[in-house]
Design a protein around this motif. Structure first.
Motif, PDB file in Angstrom:
ATOM      1  N   THR A 120       0.826  -1.203   0.000  1.00 34.78           N
ATOM      2  CA  THR A 120       0.000   0.000   0.000  1.00 34.78           C
ATOM      3  C   THR A 120       0.861   1.252   0.000  1.00 34.78           C
ATOM      4  O   THR A 120       0.503   2.270  -0.627  1.00 34.78           O
ATOM      5  CB  THR A 120      -0.939   0.005   1.227  1.00 34.78           C
ATOM      6  OG1 THR A 120      -1.811  -1.140   1.140  1.00 34.78           O
ATOM      7  CG2 THR A 120      -1.779   1.264   1.283  1.00 34.78           C
ATOM      8  N   ALA A 135       1.964   1.725  -3.525  1.00 38.34           N
ATOM      9  CA  ALA A 135       0.857   2.267  -4.323  1.00 38.34           C
ATOM     10  C   ALA A 135       0.633   3.738  -4.018  1.00 38.34           C
ATOM     11  O   ALA A 135       0.407   4.553  -4.932  1.00 38.34           O
ATOM     12  CB  ALA A 135      -0.419   1.474  -4.033  1.00 38.34           C
ATOM     13  N   LEU A 167      -8.226   0.504  -7.565  1.00 37.22           N
ATOM     14  CA  LEU A 167      -6.867   0.897  -7.918  1.00 37.22           C
ATOM     15  C   LEU A 167      -6.380   2.110  -7.134  1.00 37.22           C
ATOM     16  O   LEU A 167      -5.183   2.396  -7.114  1.00 37.22           O
ATOM     17  CB  LEU A 167      -6.778   1.198  -9.421  1.00 37.22           C
ATOM     18  CG  LEU A 167      -7.072   0.028 -10.360  1.00 37.22           C
ATOM     19  CD1 LEU A 167      -6.982   0.485 -11.805  1.00 37.22           C
ATOM     20  CD2 LEU A 167      -6.131  -1.137 -10.098  1.00 37.22           C
ATOM     21  N   GLY A 168      -7.293   2.827  -6.501  1.00 33.73           N
ATOM     22  CA  GLY A 168      -6.903   3.997  -5.726  1.00 33.73           C
ATOM     23  C   GLY A 168      -6.741   5.262  -6.526  1.00 33.73           C
ATOM     24  O   GLY A 168      -6.143   6.225  -6.032  1.00 33.73           O
ATOM     25  N   THR A 169      -7.248   5.307  -7.736  1.00 36.40           N
ATOM     26  CA  THR A 169      -7.082   6.489  -8.586  1.00 36.40           C
ATOM     27  C   THR A 169      -8.147   7.536  -8.267  1.00 36.40           C
ATOM     28  O   THR A 169      -8.980   7.885  -9.103  1.00 36.40           O
ATOM     29  CB  THR A 169      -7.149   6.096 -10.074  1.00 36.40           C
ATOM     30  OG1 THR A 169      -8.351   5.330 -10.303  1.00 36.40           O
ATOM     31  CG2 THR A 169      -5.948   5.255 -10.456  1.00 36.40           C
ATOM     32  N   THR A 229      -7.025   4.265  -0.326  1.00 34.70           N
ATOM     33  CA  THR A 229      -7.133   4.365  -1.780  1.00 34.70           C
ATOM     34  C   THR A 229      -7.088   2.998  -2.439  1.00 34.70           C
ATOM     35  O   THR A 229      -8.118   2.469  -2.853  1.00 34.70           O
ATOM     36  CB  THR A 229      -6.015   5.264  -2.325  1.00 34.70           C
ATOM     37  OG1 THR A 229      -4.762   4.848  -1.760  1.00 34.70           O
ATOM     38  CG2 THR A 229      -6.246   6.706  -1.922  1.00 34.70           C
ATOM     39  N   CYS A 230      -5.919   2.410  -2.556  1.00 33.94           N
ATOM     40  CA  CYS A 230      -5.766   1.179  -3.337  1.00 33.94           C
ATOM     41  C   CYS A 230      -6.215  -0.044  -2.536  1.00 33.94           C
ATOM     42  O   CYS A 230      -5.465  -0.585  -1.708  1.00 33.94           O
ATOM     43  CB  CYS A 230      -4.307   1.022  -3.775  1.00 33.94           C
ATOM     44  SG  CYS A 230      -4.073  -0.320  -4.957  1.00 33.94           S
ATOM     45  N   THR A 281      -4.034  -3.477  -2.943  1.00 31.89           N
ATOM     46  CA  THR A 281      -2.816  -3.684  -2.155  1.00 31.89           C
ATOM     47  C   THR A 281      -3.143  -3.971  -0.688  1.00 31.89           C
ATOM     48  O   THR A 281      -2.439  -4.750  -0.026  1.00 31.89           O
ATOM     49  CB  THR A 281      -1.891  -2.461  -2.246  1.00 31.89           C
ATOM     50  OG1 THR A 281      -2.606  -1.279  -1.860  1.00 31.89           O
ATOM     51  CG2 THR A 281      -1.378  -2.296  -3.669  1.00 31.89           C
TER      52      THR A 281
END
Length: 310
Positions: free
Chosen positions: A31, A34, A174-176, A184-185, A188
């Motif tokens: 994480t 990421a 994906l955390g975008t 976010t992600c 991970t």
């Protein structure tokens, strides 16, 4: 023969504290990678600031208490990483230092150190920052390389609360999107949690009821269930905070009760409170009831008498 009278639990495994905490640190690394890719070098710098503060605070506390330093068992590193993961990459360093110092000195060491604290230090540190430095958590950086690069934006839960969510399920995985480092992600976070399950550092007795309860109640409330599960700090809290050894119940039945309680509070905060998130509040609130849950869910020995309420 010497009779040793010590506090429970009396069953000892082969793993040492530093090995268990080291495994948690490893589980949190994907994480961090990421977050670095999403938000730049500000992410690892923030984590390093929190770790350095935690190590110094714990070592100094042990010196003052005339105890052998426990800074090397990695428990304070885990606290620092989890706290940093609840913060945006733009969080000022002095705020991160203050929150980490509060978590280690007040919540952990003043209660006796590892194994003695009532509340989860990382969660308490997050709440402290929310109260003392609310402006530090009022905005979140957008992802690098997007049209909104370097511009702050609302988190997915804040957007959902306003009735205008823009993040897709893939964005959440994906955390975008704008958010805290560890909110976010999801992929991970899940990888790290599966690793901890594989090496038997944690179990799913609290995690599954926590997530399932949030899904059920928010679904009844008319919200997008998948969105509610993937957005915010639910994954971080359920995977890494609701599985803490010290501040969660010891028995499977107790962990299920704890997870359900956390899920109910989180869902109610998301549905009816002005704040879009409720994970930290739910974990901190349920921490208070852990001794009571342990008392009434522990296994009775054969021929034993159930304790009466005193």
């Amino acid at each position: 023969m010497n009779l040793i009278n010590e506090a429970s639990p009396h069953f000892h495994g082969k793993s040492l504290t530093w090995q268990i905490m080291g495994a948690v640190c490893l589980a949190l690394l994907p994480t961090l990678i990421a977050a670095t890719a999403l938000y730049g070098l500000a992410a690892p710098l923030l984590v390093l600031v929190c770790i350095a503060t935690a190590l110094v605070c714990e070592h100094v506390c042990c010196m003052i208490m005339h105890r052998e330093s426990t800074a090397g068992d990695f428990s304070c590193v885990v606290t620092a990483m989890l706290l940093a993961y609840t913060l945006p990459a733009t969080c000022p360093f002095h705020v991160a230092v203050a929150g980490t110092a509060f978590a280690i000195i007040v919540v952990k060491m003043l209660f006796g150190g590892i194994g003695s604290n009532v509340f989860n230090p990382a969660v308490a540190g997050r709440i402290f920052i929310m109260v003392a430095f609310p402006s530090a958590l009022s905005s979140y950086p957008a992802v690098q390389g997007t049209p909104l690069d370097a511009i702050t934006g609302a988190t997915p839960l804040a957007e959902a609360a306003s009735g205008a969510p823009t993040a897709s399920y893939l964005d959440l995985l994906l955390g975008t999107h704008a958010g805290a480092l560890g909110e976010t992600c999801i992929i991970t976070l899940l990888i790290g949690y599966i690793f901890l399950l594989a090496v038997r550092v944690v179990d799913a007795w609290a995690t599954v009821p926590f997530i399932a309860t949030v899904a059920i109640i928010t679904g009844i409330g008319g919200e997008d269930v998948i969105y509610q599960v993937l957005a915010g700090g639910l994954a971080l809290g359920a995977f890494f905070m609701a599985t803490d050894y010290t501040t969660t119940p010891m028995t499977p039945k107790g962990k299920i009760i704890f997870g359900i309680g956390c899920g109910v509070i989180t869902a109610l905060v998301r549905l009816f409170a002005s704040a879009p998130e409720g994970v930290a509040f739910s974990i901190l609130f349920m921490n208070m009831f852990v001794p009571l849950i342990d008392r009434y869910t522990r296994t009775q020995p054969v021929g034993g008498v159930k304790n009466a309420l005193v």
